[in-house]
Design a protein around this motif. Sequence first.
Motif, short mmCIF file in Angstrom:
data_model
loop_
_atom_site.label_atom_id
_atom_site.label_comp_id
_atom_site.label_asym_id
_atom_site.label_seq_id
_atom_site.Cartn_x
_atom_site.Cartn_y
_atom_site.Cartn_z
N ILE A 84 0.89 -1.16 0.00
CA ILE A 84 0.00 0.00 0.00
C ILE A 84 0.93 1.21 0.00
N PHE A 85 0.76 2.10 -0.97
CA PHE A 85 1.69 3.22 -1.11
C PHE A 85 1.45 4.35 -0.13
N SER A 107 -3.62 2.22 -4.56
CA SER A 107 -2.35 1.50 -4.68
C SER A 107 -2.42 0.43 -5.76
N ARG A 152 -0.11 0.28 -9.18
CA ARG A 152 0.64 -0.91 -9.59
C ARG A 152 0.25 -1.34 -11.00
N ARG A 205 3.43 7.87 -3.01
CA ARG A 205 2.58 8.14 -1.85
C ARG A 205 1.66 9.33 -2.15
N ALA A 219 -0.96 8.27 -4.62
CA ALA A 219 -1.96 7.41 -3.98
C ALA A 219 -2.94 8.24 -3.14
#
Length: 159
Positions: free
Chosen positions: A4-5, A44, A48, A72, A75
């Motif tokens: 999870i970013f 997230s 990806r 981050r 996200a």
Amino acid sequence: MAEIFATLADVLGRYPAEATVLAADETTRQRDDARIEAALVDASAEIRVSLYGRYTRAELERIDDDSRGFLRVYAIDIALYRVALSFGRSNERIKERHDLALSRLKDIASGKGALSFDGPGGGGTGGGTLPGEPNDVGPAEPLVVAPERVFTRDRLRGL
């Protein structure tokens, strides 16, 4: 489990008032943290999937702190937009940040930008050109592997 970013703490650290306003439950007026966390998981996954066109899963696990920091922010912006939409509270500023994040991810995936990594390699090169050879090629640099030239100026001089 996939990375999870961004976390709820990251969102609250960056946009505390905005997160509270956007994710406030209609009846209780309390911030719905579960909805923010679910949006972060979705954001997230979206990041990806966007980057898998260029980077492998293993490479994305090796991104350095600089790249992790940018992802981050992306996200958070994507997640807040999702939260705002789910509560019917979207505005132009949030949409612009969301669109910019998606645009930057698209640029990175297409090679107009790049992530940086801890350790050698990145960008789909998968290691050195020969077994055991270190890879110092950056993620946006082309790599050409070919046999030695047969016809060179030196070889053709005596003909």
